[in-house]
Write a protein that holds these residues in place. Structure first.
Motif, short mmCIF file in Angstrom:
data_model
loop_
_atom_site.label_atom_id
_atom_site.label_comp_id
_atom_site.label_asym_id
_atom_site.label_seq_id
_atom_site.Cartn_x
_atom_site.Cartn_y
_atom_site.Cartn_z
N ARG A 351 0.86 -1.10 -0.11
CA ARG A 351 0.04 0.06 -0.16
C ARG A 351 0.77 1.25 -0.03
N ILE A 352 2.19 1.12 0.05
CA ILE A 352 3.17 2.32 0.30
C ILE A 352 2.76 3.34 -1.07
N GLU A 353 2.68 2.62 -2.29
CA GLU A 353 2.65 3.39 -3.42
C GLU A 353 1.31 3.99 -3.40
N GLN A 354 0.30 3.65 -2.99
CA GLN A 354 -1.08 4.68 -2.95
C GLN A 354 -1.00 5.46 -1.92
N ASP A 355 -0.64 4.84 -0.46
CA ASP A 355 -0.85 5.64 0.54
C ASP A 355 -0.04 6.77 1.03
N VAL A 356 1.16 6.34 0.16
CA VAL A 356 2.39 7.55 0.69
C VAL A 356 3.06 7.99 -0.46
N LEU A 357 3.81 7.11 -1.41
CA LEU A 357 4.48 7.98 -2.47
C LEU A 357 3.61 8.34 -3.62
N SER A 358 2.34 8.18 -3.68
CA SER A 358 1.45 8.82 -4.59
C SER A 358 1.15 10.17 -4.44
N GLN A 359 1.63 10.55 -3.10
CA GLN A 359 1.08 12.02 -2.52
C GLN A 359 2.15 13.00 -2.82
N GLY A 360 3.43 12.66 -3.32
CA GLY A 360 4.43 13.42 -3.60
C GLY A 360 5.62 12.91 -3.23
N LYS A 361 6.99 13.68 -3.69
CA LYS A 361 8.20 13.40 -2.97
C LYS A 361 8.33 13.19 -1.44
N VAL A 362 8.80 12.24 -1.00
CA VAL A 362 8.82 12.00 0.50
C VAL A 362 10.23 12.08 0.80
N ASP A 363 10.56 12.94 1.85
CA ASP A 363 11.94 13.31 2.36
C ASP A 363 12.48 12.49 3.54
N LEU A 364 11.22 12.17 4.36
CA LEU A 364 11.61 11.50 5.57
C LEU A 364 10.33 10.52 5.80
N LEU A 365 10.72 9.27 6.04
CA LEU A 365 9.70 8.16 6.31
C LEU A 365 9.84 7.50 7.35
N PHE A 366 8.98 7.36 8.34
CA PHE A 366 8.83 6.54 9.58
C PHE A 366 8.07 5.07 9.30
N SER A 508 12.15 -9.40 -2.83
CA SER A 508 11.72 -8.44 -2.08
C SER A 508 10.68 -7.72 -2.53
N PHE A 509 9.42 -7.07 -1.98
CA PHE A 509 8.17 -6.63 -2.43
C PHE A 509 8.77 -5.28 -3.02
N ASP A 510 9.56 -4.77 -3.71
CA ASP A 510 9.87 -3.53 -4.08
C ASP A 510 9.10 -2.90 -5.11
N ASN A 511 8.42 -3.67 -5.70
CA ASN A 511 7.32 -3.11 -6.54
C ASN A 511 6.01 -3.44 -6.31
N GLY A 512 5.74 -3.57 -4.94
CA GLY A 512 4.55 -4.04 -4.43
C GLY A 512 3.37 -2.77 -4.64
N HIS A 513 2.11 -3.08 -5.20
CA HIS A 513 1.09 -1.99 -5.52
C HIS A 513 -0.13 -2.64 -5.39
N TYR A 514 -1.21 -1.94 -5.22
CA TYR A 514 -2.61 -2.60 -5.44
C TYR A 514 -3.06 -2.69 -6.81
N VAL A 515 -3.82 -3.38 -7.35
CA VAL A 515 -4.32 -3.77 -8.39
C VAL A 515 -5.94 -3.46 -8.44
N PRO A 516 -6.70 -2.81 -8.94
CA PRO A 516 -7.95 -2.50 -8.77
C PRO A 516 -8.99 -3.67 -9.00
N ILE A 517 -10.02 -3.92 -8.33
CA ILE A 517 -10.62 -5.04 -8.33
C ILE A 517 -11.41 -5.08 -9.43
N ASN A 518 -11.52 -3.88 -10.43
CA ASN A 518 -12.26 -4.03 -11.64
C ASN A 518 -11.37 -4.89 -12.79
N GLU A 519 -10.28 -5.19 -12.48
CA GLU A 519 -9.42 -5.98 -13.39
C GLU A 519 -9.81 -7.20 -13.43
N ALA A 520 -10.58 -7.94 -12.29
CA ALA A 520 -10.76 -9.25 -12.31
C ALA A 520 -11.97 -9.36 -13.10
#
Length: 647
Positions: A351-366, A508-520
């Motif tokens: 979920r990091i792609e949708q919930d964090v990284l999609s919101q802009g460049k992150v400089d510090l991540l906890f 490692s899940f370094d390309n982990g992301h959500y796939v929309p349910i409408n693709e099923a």
């Protein structure tokens, strides 16, 4: 004939517990005691030395008017206390003043050997300082003595109630805080506000007042604070002075029984207690040079908090955000709150792609996941793949991002420590942190060690893996220690993009992301519910209700999904009727998965399950169907999918 003050410069250091003057310090006599004056970062400061210091060097910190009503201070000096003061006059307890106070405390404790806990003394407007600092640093305060203290600046200097206030001081306060008057009137962190942390630490407070004080009326200052503090469990004493002439509309009055108030401070300061240092649980490694450069040079920074309920709930996250804003007041911060209860490293990595990284460049991540990784029974390899995936994914988005890994406490980890074992979750966090040279904080071990040292208890103080206000303060103070050390180091370290580091583990899940349910592709028995909400009245989690979901409730319902990647799973809702599914990839044999959890009967829980995690990186096909069997605890055969997970 008045004796002239003795002033000279000394060139000694702190040796063997003896306090000696430093270069550029000047000494003079102060009512027969030695006064040491110096400048700390160009701010005038001083401390008065007792003739014979008590063991551990207990001390009193005067916030304002250091030469007013010295009777109690004189008693304490005779008893072996130091009396300290730094001139933050006309800063009205503002964040700027608090940063100066932090530096002064660090100087006296680290360089001069003063006790780790200080008794704070606030006279009049000094109340703004002592309560402001105590609320930010409750673990460092032994007690508070306050004399006619300002506890709400709307009363004084604002003059918005019974007090006539002071127009000049009110304008100074507005300027110092950077407030318009409406902003000042809406401010909700006066001394009388947000006392939960202080109360959790049981910091004793004593106010001496005049019931005739019209300048700082007790009805608008002491009494509201004391009432709130008592209701929170904080120990309080109020003494109304009534003997002798009272001037300045009752704000100035003689101090009766100064030895009583000296007894109060002595009782709560001696013998000196020396708690464990938080630095033992902090590993700075490569530090935070890139975040520091962005914060200080670009004056615009984004900070993200990725975690479970301990990150989602108010507490340490809010305190860290406030600390950053106060330490760097010229920087415009954006804070991304990405805490979702019940989720650990596996969900975070998808979920990091949708919930964090999609919101802009992150400089510090906890990042925190250690508690839910244990609770959710995430296996060790999956933990490593997920944690490493989070770091690598964040660095793909911004190669200069700085990441902090945090390891929170829970009873299971304390049980491991008692058996002499290091919890698997902590070991995995540390493996990833060491591999990528990330700062990390072992809060689980810190809590365990402090309890073992009888500093506090789990049952009555920390209370739960979702920390009490006391526990939130413990967490924040250690995070503040990490940030202070990392920023201090970064100020002399050039920032640079993180070097390319080979993976720690395969897959490692370094390309982990959500796939929309409408693709099923949906077969018989599955439907898209546009705005799902439970019909059984069972609780839900925010973000996982009133939203689209794929739903099946009958055995045999089937769907398929074409995807490309090395790992596949689903984010689902596991409630009382969660059933079992059968799945296969690329026409392999069907395997069965139970969707029930230990919490499903009380909650429609967000739950993340992997079907496969080590596939060839190519196109695949998932086939999924509802099984005709179910967990004995389940009330049905339902599956509700929120997202598909693909790496």
């Amino acid at each position: 004939m008045r004796s002239l003050p003795i002033i000279f410069t000394l060139f000694f250091t702190f040796t063997a517990g003896i306090l000696l003057a430093q270069p550029n310090e000047k000494t003079a006599l102060w009512h027969s005691f030695e006064k040491v004056e110096f400048k700390l970062n160009d701010v005038p400061a001083r401390y008065i030395k007792p003739r014979k210091p008590l063991p551990g060097n207990p001390w009193v910190w005067r916030a304002h008017f250091p030469d007013w009503h010295i009777e109690m201070d004189s008693v304490l000096l005779e008893r072996g206390f130091h009396i300290a003061y730094i001139n933050t006059n006309d800063l009205y307890g503002s964040p700027k003043a608090m940063m100066i106070w932090d530096a002064f405390y660090q100087h006296l404790v680290s360089e001069k050997g003063f006790a780790p806990k200080v008794a704070l003394e606030g006279v009049s407007r000094g109340g703004l300082y002592v309560y402001g600092w105590a609320k930010r640093n409750p673990a460092k305060v032994s007690c508070i003595y306050a004399e006619a203290p300002v506890c709400d600046f709307k009363s004084w200097p604002g003059g918005k109630g019974k007090s006539k206030g002071d127009a000049k001081s009110w304008q100074q306060l507005l300027d110092v805080y950077g407030f318009s008057e409406p902003q000042a009137l809406a401010f909700d962190d006066n001394p009388k506000d947000h006392l939960e942390g202080m109360a959790a630490y049981k910091i004793p407070i004593l106010h001496v007042i005049s019931l005739n004080d019209k300048l700082v009326p007790s009805d608008e200052n002491t009494f509201p604070l004391v009432e709130r503090y008592q209701k929170l469990g904080g120990p309080t004493t109020v003494y109304a002075m009534s003997r002798g002439a009272q001037t300045l509309e009752g704000h100035h009055f003689p101090i009766e029984h100064p030895e009583w108030w000296a007894d109060f401070i002595t009782r709560h300061s001696v013998p000196v207690q020396k708690p464990l240092s938080s630095s033992a649980y902090v590993n700075i490694r490569a530090g935070l040079p890139n975040a520091y450069r962005v914060i200080t040079a670009q004056k615009k920074a984004t900070v993200a908090f990725l975690g479970g309920s301990i990150t989602h709930n108010p507490g340490w996250r809010d305190k860290v955000s406030r600390y950053l804003q106060e330490k760097f007041p010229q920087t415009a911060f954006t804070f991304i709150k990405a805490g979702i209860p019940s989720l650990g490293s596996l969900p975070h990595s998808f979920r990091i792609e949708q919930d964090v990284l999609s919101q802009g460049k992150v400089d510090l991540l906890f990042v925190e996941a250690a508690v839910n990784d244990r609770t959710n029974e995430t296996d060790s390899l999956t933990q490593l793949r997920a944690l490493e995936g989070i770091v690598r994914h964040a660095r793909k988005s911004n190669p200069a991002v700085d990441v902090v890994l945090m390891e929170f406490a829970d009873p299971d980890k304390s049980g491991d420590f008692r058996q002499g074992k290091k919890p698997v979750e902590l070991a995995n966090h540390e493996r990833v942190a060491a591999h990528y040279q990330l700062p990390s904080i072992d809060l689980a071990r810190e809590v365990y060690d402090r309890i073992a040292a009888n500093e506090f208890s789990w049952e009555y103080d920390f209370k739960d893996l979702h920390p009490s206000p006391f526990g939130q303060e413990v967490y924040f103070q250690t995070m503040k220690s990490l940030l202070n050390t990392a920023f201090q180091t970064a100020s002399s370290t050039p920032a640079k993009p993180s070097s390319v580091v080979p993976p720690l583990v395969r897959g490692s899940f370094d390309n982990g992301h959500y796939v929309p349910i409408n693709e099923a592709s949906l077969g018989t028995g599955w439907k898209l519910v546009e705005n799902w909400e439970p019909a059984d009245g069972v609780s839900t989690r925010p973000g996982f209700v009133d939203r689209p979901m794929l739903e099946a409730t009958t055995p045999g319902a089937a769907l398929s999904l074409n995807f490309t990647g090395t790992a596949l799973g689903i984010a689902l809702i596991s409630g009382p009727d969660a059933g079992e599914v059968e799945y296969r990839i690329d026409k392999g044999p069907y395997q069965k998965m139970d969707l029930q959890t230990q919490w499903s009967q009380q909650l429609h829980l967000p739950w993340y399950k992997l079907f496969a995690s080590n596939l060839p990186n190519k196109k695949h096909v998932l086939q999924l169907r509802m099984a005709d069997t179910q967990n004995p605890k389940s009330k049905g055969t339902a599956c509700r999918i929120v997202y598909f997970l693909v790496n």
